[in-house]
Write an enzyme that holds these catalytic residues in place. Structure first.
Site, PDB file in Angstrom:
ATOM      1  CG  HIS A  16      -5.384  -6.523   0.107  1.00 52.67           C
ATOM      2  ND1 HIS A  16      -6.591  -6.613   0.757  1.00 52.67           N
ATOM      3  CD2 HIS A  16      -5.444  -7.405  -0.932  1.00 52.67           C
ATOM      4  CE1 HIS A  16      -7.349  -7.513   0.123  1.00 52.67           C
ATOM      5  NE2 HIS A  16      -6.675  -7.993  -0.905  1.00 52.67           N
ATOM      6  CB  THR A  51      -6.402  -5.880  10.306  1.00 54.57           C
ATOM      7  OG1 THR A  51      -6.807  -7.000   9.514  1.00 54.57           O
ATOM      8  CG2 THR A  51      -6.783  -4.604   9.596  1.00 54.57           C
ATOM      9  CG  ASN A  79      -3.284  -2.482   7.129  1.00 54.01           C
ATOM     10  OD1 ASN A  79      -3.149  -2.244   5.928  1.00 54.01           O
ATOM     11  ND2 ASN A  79      -4.324  -3.138   7.610  1.00 54.01           N
ATOM     12  CE  LYS A 119      -3.820  -2.254   2.445  1.00 54.86           C
ATOM     13  NZ  LYS A 119      -4.680  -2.199   3.650  1.00 54.86           N
ATOM     14  NE  ARG A 167      -6.368 -13.549   5.752  1.00 56.59           N
ATOM     15  CZ  ARG A 167      -6.677 -12.275   5.522  1.00 56.59           C
ATOM     16  NH1 ARG A 167      -6.337 -11.706   4.380  1.00 56.59           N
ATOM     17  NH2 ARG A 167      -7.330 -11.563   6.421  1.00 56.59           N
TER      18      ARG A 167
END
EC number: 2.7.4.6
Length: 140
Positions: free
Chosen positions: A117, A93, A114, A11, A87
């Protein structure tokens, strides 16, 4: 378990701090192969489509604005059980809840910024990958 693909976005909060290489190192150290990668400036339409599942949520507008605030790096990762593995590597998160050594614990600024994704299911991985890559874009 068969080899599986998952989708990742590095991000804007991470790309603005030049963390792509450091994040990729964590990804690869965890045994995930980067089989597709490109740096893009996401358009508002792309961000709204990508996060459409959240369109009724109060944070939707802020999320879209954040995702178009700077370049992102879209990626396809591959490994056995890639979705679960990535993950785990991303971490919770909320970076305050993330385990030591995870991407979010190491690099995230906040729950909103964060850093990464990752797909949450095989179905979503396929849909997310198709939004940014064709099969010809991916290496084996």
């Amino acid at each position: 378990m068969a080899v599986q693909r998952t989708f990742s976005i590095i991000k804007p909060d991470a790309t603005e701090r030049n963390l792509t290489g450091a994040i990729n190192a964590v990804i690869e150290k965890a045994g995930l192969r980067i089989v597709g990668q490109r740096r893009i400036q996401m358009t508002r339409a792309q961000a709204e489509r990508f996060y459409s599942v959240h369109s009724a949520r109060p944070f939707f507008g802020e999320l879209v604005d954040f995702m178009i605030s700077g370049p992102v790096v879209v990626q396809v990762l591959e490994a056995e059980d890639a979705i679960t593995k990535y993950r785990e590597v991303m971490g919770a998160t909320n970076p305050a809840d993330a385990a030591d050594g995870t991407i979010r614990k190491l690099f995230a600024k906040s729950i909103g910024e964060n850093s990464v994704h990752g797909s949450d299911s095989a179905e979503n991985a396929a849909l997310e990958i198709a939004q940014f890559f064709s099969e010809a874009d991916l290496t084996n």
